[in-house]
Design a protein around this motif. Sequence first.
Motif, PDB file in Angstrom:
ATOM      1  N   GLN A  21       5.001   8.095  -1.847  1.00  0.00           N
ATOM      2  CA  GLN A  21       5.010   6.695  -1.450  1.00  0.00           C
ATOM      3  C   GLN A  21       5.087   5.855  -2.713  1.00  0.00           C
ATOM      4  N   GLU A  23       4.384   2.789  -5.049  1.00  0.00           N
ATOM      5  CA  GLU A  23       3.393   1.732  -5.220  1.00  0.00           C
ATOM      6  C   GLU A  23       4.129   0.418  -5.420  1.00  0.00           C
ATOM      7  N   GLU A 106       3.494  16.214   7.379  1.00  0.00           N
ATOM      8  CA  GLU A 106       2.933  15.887   6.072  1.00  0.00           C
ATOM      9  C   GLU A 106       2.002  16.974   5.532  1.00  0.00           C
ATOM     10  N   ALA A 119      -0.556  13.236  -3.217  1.00  0.00           N
ATOM     11  CA  ALA A 119      -0.941  12.685  -1.926  1.00  0.00           C
ATOM     12  C   ALA A 119      -2.004  13.578  -1.281  1.00  0.00           C
ATOM     13  N   TRP A 129      -3.504   3.830  -3.125  1.00  0.00           N
ATOM     14  CA  TRP A 129      -3.935   2.962  -2.022  1.00  0.00           C
ATOM     15  C   TRP A 129      -5.435   2.694  -2.078  1.00  0.00           C
ATOM     16  N   TYR A 158       4.097  -0.627   6.894  1.00  0.00           N
ATOM     17  CA  TYR A 158       5.507  -0.362   6.642  1.00  0.00           C
ATOM     18  C   TYR A 158       6.377  -0.760   7.836  1.00  0.00           C
ATOM     19  N   ARG A 172       9.988   4.962   4.258  1.00  0.00           N
ATOM     20  CA  ARG A 172       9.175   4.287   3.245  1.00  0.00           C
ATOM     21  C   ARG A 172       7.830   4.995   3.093  1.00  0.00           C
ATOM     22  N   TYR A 173       7.268   5.464   4.201  1.00  0.00           N
ATOM     23  CA  TYR A 173       5.985   6.182   4.154  1.00  0.00           C
ATOM     24  C   TYR A 173       6.097   7.420   3.276  1.00  0.00           C
ATOM     25  N   ASN A 174       7.235   8.079   3.350  1.00  0.00           N
ATOM     26  CA  ASN A 174       7.455   9.320   2.610  1.00  0.00           C
ATOM     27  C   ASN A 174       8.023   9.101   1.213  1.00  0.00           C
ATOM     28  N   GLY A 175       8.404   7.872   0.906  1.00  0.00           N
ATOM     29  CA  GLY A 175       9.050   7.623  -0.371  1.00  0.00           C
ATOM     30  C   GLY A 175      10.511   8.014  -0.380  1.00  0.00           C
ATOM     31  N   ARG A 177      12.986   6.216   1.631  1.00  0.00           N
ATOM     32  CA  ARG A 177      13.538   5.167   2.486  1.00  0.00           C
ATOM     33  C   ARG A 177      15.063   5.248   2.550  1.00  0.00           C
TER      34      ARG A 177
END
Length: 212
Positions: A21, A23, A106, A119, A129, A158, A172-175, A177
């Motif tokens: 993800q 930052e 995940e 993560a 986060w 997101y 976007r959650y996974n990076g 997008r």
Amino acid sequence: MPAAVAALASLRIAPARAGAQVEEPLADAVRTALSSAIANSAPPVPHFASTEDRLAYLRWLGAMSPRLSRRQVDWQERKEFLQTVWYESRRAGLDTGLVLGLIQVESGFRKFAVSPVGARGYMQVMPFWSRQIGDGDAGKLFHMQTNLRFGCVILRHYLQRERGDLFMALGRYNGSRGQAPYPKAVLAAGRQWQWDDPGPPKDAEALRGGGS
């Protein structure tokens, strides 16, 4: 090192499939809203408007538990996990089946999973986060409810950023997008956790209505 401690340590370094993800800078209003959503520490105890709603939840729990039993053998642990996923997903306005699918992709339902990029936990929350919207203690991301709450709140954030576009929000959650593999994997996994409530048994309806 005691066996239990060694086992826990091995769980903490288990690899996961999460991406990174990104930052991103948050506007003060967004940071405040997200921090408030995380800080509400009400326990994940479902409340129901009616007996029928409660029975529907129990039917869902009864249907989901066997599906998860190979991954979480202990019934009490499984019940608490499912109850918390149900509570936190609904609290964030997310589909519960989708959240379960995301967790499957995940972390494979591993509480102490850590990805190559750091993560953590069930929903593979990046440690930054904790600094951005939490109290700075990334270790708390291994706590079940904390991890699920962060993950659900972040995914909701997101979704808002992407104006309701689930495909883009998942990326976007996974990076990743805009790339298809991850959203497709989560959506496919989520379909395995969907459930259509059949309603109360026919004999129960007959007894309530006095039918013959």
